[in-house]
Design a protein around this motif. Structure first.
Motif, short mmCIF file in Angstrom:
data_model
loop_
_atom_site.label_atom_id
_atom_site.label_comp_id
_atom_site.label_asym_id
_atom_site.label_seq_id
_atom_site.Cartn_x
_atom_site.Cartn_y
_atom_site.Cartn_z
N GLU A 10 0.82 -1.21 0.00
CA GLU A 10 0.00 0.00 0.00
C GLU A 10 0.85 1.26 0.00
N LYS A 11 2.16 1.09 0.15
CA LYS A 11 3.07 2.23 0.16
C LYS A 11 3.62 2.47 -1.25
N PRO A 12 4.23 3.62 -1.48
CA PRO A 12 4.84 3.88 -2.80
C PRO A 12 5.89 2.82 -3.13
N PRO A 13 5.90 2.31 -4.36
CA PRO A 13 6.88 1.26 -4.71
C PRO A 13 8.30 1.77 -4.62
N GLY A 14 9.19 0.92 -4.12
CA GLY A 14 10.60 1.27 -4.03
C GLY A 14 10.99 2.00 -2.77
N SER A 15 10.02 2.33 -1.91
CA SER A 15 10.36 3.07 -0.70
C SER A 15 10.74 2.16 0.46
N TYR A 16 10.53 0.84 0.32
CA TYR A 16 10.86 -0.11 1.38
C TYR A 16 11.61 -1.30 0.76
N TRP A 17 12.47 -1.89 1.56
CA TRP A 17 12.94 -3.24 1.24
C TRP A 17 13.06 -4.03 2.54
N VAL A 18 12.95 -5.34 2.44
CA VAL A 18 12.84 -6.21 3.60
C VAL A 18 13.97 -7.23 3.56
N GLU A 19 14.62 -7.42 4.71
CA GLU A 19 15.67 -8.43 4.85
C GLU A 19 15.29 -9.35 6.00
N THR A 24 17.67 -10.59 1.34
CA THR A 24 16.62 -9.68 0.90
C THR A 24 15.48 -10.48 0.29
N VAL A 25 14.26 -10.19 0.72
CA VAL A 25 13.07 -10.89 0.22
C VAL A 25 12.09 -9.86 -0.32
N GLU A 26 11.32 -10.28 -1.32
CA GLU A 26 10.37 -9.38 -1.96
C GLU A 26 8.93 -9.78 -1.73
N ASN A 27 8.67 -10.94 -1.17
CA ASN A 27 7.30 -11.34 -0.89
C ASN A 27 7.32 -12.38 0.23
N ALA A 28 6.12 -12.75 0.69
CA ALA A 28 6.00 -13.68 1.81
C ALA A 28 6.49 -15.08 1.44
N SER A 29 6.34 -15.47 0.18
CA SER A 29 6.78 -16.82 -0.22
C SER A 29 8.30 -16.96 -0.09
N GLU A 30 9.04 -15.93 -0.53
CA GLU A 30 10.50 -15.98 -0.39
C GLU A 30 10.88 -16.01 1.08
N PHE A 31 10.17 -15.24 1.91
CA PHE A 31 10.45 -15.24 3.34
C PHE A 31 10.25 -16.62 3.95
N THR A 48 13.96 -7.15 8.96
CA THR A 48 14.45 -5.78 9.02
C THR A 48 13.87 -5.01 7.83
N ILE A 49 13.09 -3.99 8.13
CA ILE A 49 12.45 -3.18 7.09
C ILE A 49 13.20 -1.86 6.99
N THR A 50 13.77 -1.61 5.83
CA THR A 50 14.52 -0.38 5.60
C THR A 50 13.67 0.56 4.76
N THR A 51 13.47 1.76 5.28
CA THR A 51 12.69 2.78 4.59
C THR A 51 13.64 3.82 4.04
N ILE A 52 13.53 4.11 2.74
CA ILE A 52 14.37 5.12 2.09
C ILE A 52 13.57 6.41 2.04
N VAL A 53 14.08 7.46 2.67
CA VAL A 53 13.37 8.74 2.73
C VAL A 53 14.32 9.86 2.35
N SER A 54 13.75 10.95 1.93
CA SER A 54 14.53 12.13 1.59
C SER A 54 14.86 12.89 2.86
N GLY A 55 16.08 13.34 2.96
CA GLY A 55 16.50 14.05 4.16
C GLY A 55 16.10 15.50 4.18
N ASP A 56 15.63 16.06 3.04
CA ASP A 56 15.30 17.48 2.99
C ASP A 56 13.93 17.77 3.56
N ASN A 57 12.95 16.94 3.20
CA ASN A 57 11.58 17.26 3.57
C ASN A 57 10.85 15.96 3.87
#
Length: 562
Positions: free
Chosen positions: A287-296, A343-350, A382-391
């Motif tokens: 439900e989030k914007p694509p590419g803003s998260y990755w899961v390990e 790194t996993v992209e879906n529940a099946s890989e996990f 581990t869920i890594t969120t990529i965010v912009s540091g400016d705003n």
């Protein structure tokens, strides 16, 4: 010549005689032909007269049919005229109705346009209210206590009545008597009885109590809100505690998950907390914007007070358990150097990785449970969120720019398998890429799913040799866990995390850096009364722990629409 004339006259007379004979025959033949002709004519007349009669009769019948057809055609014509008038009236009515509907459609279009504008306003208000709801939800969870304790009472199972020891039938019946039950959704009643003493009823209060008939769906429904907190920036830890055979692995994993992956996925109603949590996390991420998260994911076990990496691979790519160490960083956080993250992209890989790790988990049969786990299992997302540091309040377009920048500097992020130390290595980048990397920030949140090994009474489990040594380490680590919770509850200056590798590994989650849920699993039978009371006492002490407010990671609001 005269003689020749006489001969010729004689021949002429003979010929005249023959001619007369032939003429007589011709006359008779002509009469016969005339008779035949007349007979044929009479026969034809008779035939013609019969045909004419038949035709006359047929003509009469046709006239009658024509009259009936004419009358029928007149009736059809009248009906057709009546139906034409009716259809014409219906067409005129339909045309008038269509005109009215067009007018109504125009009005509806105007209303729909107004509703669309109102919907946009409501959507904007909903987004604002959604943020408020998240804040209120987290506040509500905090008000319920930092350590939440749920208790699940499993049903009686066939191995409960298995003859592990030679006991009398009366004692066997006493062992099978149910002494623990759920009074309501928050209270457990335990009937404590000893020979020669009066029965005493003890009650234990928890945030949620599940009776023996409640399903895996019901259990996970109370766990799912914590996963929302995970994506809101909070670390989360869910651990199952109880004696051997009390249903911890079933609650956390489900039946036979490590043995038959296809069966477990087909029967989704039996899935435990770990596979359901993975599905819910990836659903929330979708439900989030694509590419803003990755899961390990990492999978470790604590066996005989040693930490083993269950996803480590040898030079041939084969998975095998490798011993790792637990250290404390300068910031006071626990860390496992060289731990393998996939790194996993879906529940099946996990689930595929978790099954690989479970295949290496140590097990040993005991008199209490035929598939007793001899180690503590810790699965970390581990869920890594990529965010912009400016705003942090970026719009959707800004997020897309951040994602493109993320792709440009993707060389600094892990691709498929990474090591906790290897990510610190730097690579040569252009000034533009370095500037883009500086504008991006990584915020990490962790979900730890812990299936603790079961506490055991040596006399009941009947273990010896290596299994006895395993039991000693299990009980010592669980005792160390209880000591840590006691020290935190009493607010001691020193908390003995390092007394056990288990508590050292879970230091951040236990010490207040994560929302912690303890799932107590107990048996209802008299046979396991002592272990059940001990587990309930552990849960009661855990509820009394006050760790202070949980720290939230600084995560911005990410939305799909501007």
């Amino acid at each position: 010549q005269e003689e020749r004339i006489i001969v010729l006259e004689t021949e002429n007379a003979a010929l005249h005689l023959k001619l007369a004979v032939y003429q007589g025959w011709a006359g008779r033949s002509t009469n016969e032909v005339l008779q035949l002709y007349s007979a044929h004519g009479q026969q034809q007349k008779l035939q013609r007269s019969s045909v004419v009669t038949h035709l006359h009769e047929a003509l009469k019948r046709l006239k009658k049919d024509m009259k009936s057809l004419h009358s029928f055609a007149l009736e059809l014509s009248k009906d057709f005229q009546r139906q034409c008038k009716a259809y014409l009236y219906q067409v005129l009515t339909a045309v008038q109705g269509i005109q009215l509907q067009n007018e109504a459609m125009q009005m509806f279009q105007i209303k729909a346009f107004d509703l669309e504008q109102s919907l946009q306003e409501v959507t904007e208000r909903y987004e604002k209210e959604k943020q408020k709801r998240r804040a209120l939800h987290n506040s509500l969870v905090e008000l319920r206590g930092n350590i939440r304790v749920h208790c699940r009472i499993r049903p009686s199972l066939p191995f409960d009545n298995a003859a592990g020891h030679s006991v009398s039938q009366d004692r066997q019946r006493n062992f099978s008597e149910k002494v623990a039950c759920a009074i309501d959704d928050e209270t457990v009643l335990v009937k404590c009885s000893r020979p020669g003493h009066a029965s005493i009823n003890k009650t234990f209060q928890f945030e949620r109590v599940y009776n023996a008939t409640e399903s895996q769906d019901t259990v996970f429904a109370d766990v799912a809100p914590l996963l929302t907190s995970l994506l809101d920036g909070y670390n989360v830890c869910i651990m199952a505690y109880g004696q051997t055979g009390s249903g911890k692995t079933y609650t956390m994993l489900g039946p036979q998950l490590e043995e038959n992956f296809a069966y477990a996925m087909d029967d989704e109603s039996e899935l435990g907390i770990i596979p359901r949590a993975a599905q819910e996390v990836f659903r929330l991420i979708s439900e989030k914007p694509p590419g803003s998260y990755w899961v390990e994911v990492s999978v470790v076990e604590v066996y005989n007070n040693e930490v083993f990496d269950l996803l480590a691979k040898d030079s041939c790519g084969k998975v095998f358990g490798v011993k790792r160490d637990v250290v404390t960083t300068r910031e006071g956080k626990s860390d496992v150097p060289l731990l393998t993250y996939e790194t996993v992209e879906n529940a099946s890989e996990f689930l595929h990785l978790v099954i690989k790790g479970l295949q290496l988990r140590v097990r040993h049969p005991t008199l209490v449970h035929a598939h007793s786990s001899r180690s503590h299992l810790v699965v970390t997302l581990t869920i890594t969120t990529i965010v912009s540091g400016d705003n942090f309040g970026t719009s959707w377009e800004d997020e897309q720019i951040s994602q493109r920048l993320n792709k440009e500097v993707s060389c600094t992020y892990p691709q498929k398998t990474r090591d906790s130390r290897s990510t610190s290595s730097s690579r040569a980048s252009s000034p533009a890429q370095l500037e883009a990397a500086e504008k991006l920030k990584q915020v990490k949140t962790r979900l730890q799913l812990v299936d603790l090994a079961g506490s055991e009474c040596v006399g009941m489990s009947g273990v010896t040799g290596t299994a006895l040594r395993e039991t000693s380490f299990i009980n010592r680590s669980l005792s160390a866990l209880a000591d840590v919770l006691g020290a935190i509850a009493e607010q001691r200056s020193h908390v003995p995390y390092r007394n056990s590798k288990l508590t050292h590994l879970l230091q951040d989650s236990i010490g207040g850096d994560a929302k912690l849920l303890v799932m107590l699993c107990i048996s209802p039978d008299q046979k396991y009364l002592t272990e059940s009371v001990q587990s309930l006492g552990f849960g009661t002490r855990a509820r009394q722990v006050q760790r202070g407010q949980i720290k939230k990671k600084n995560i911005p609001v990410l939305s799909k629409t501007k």
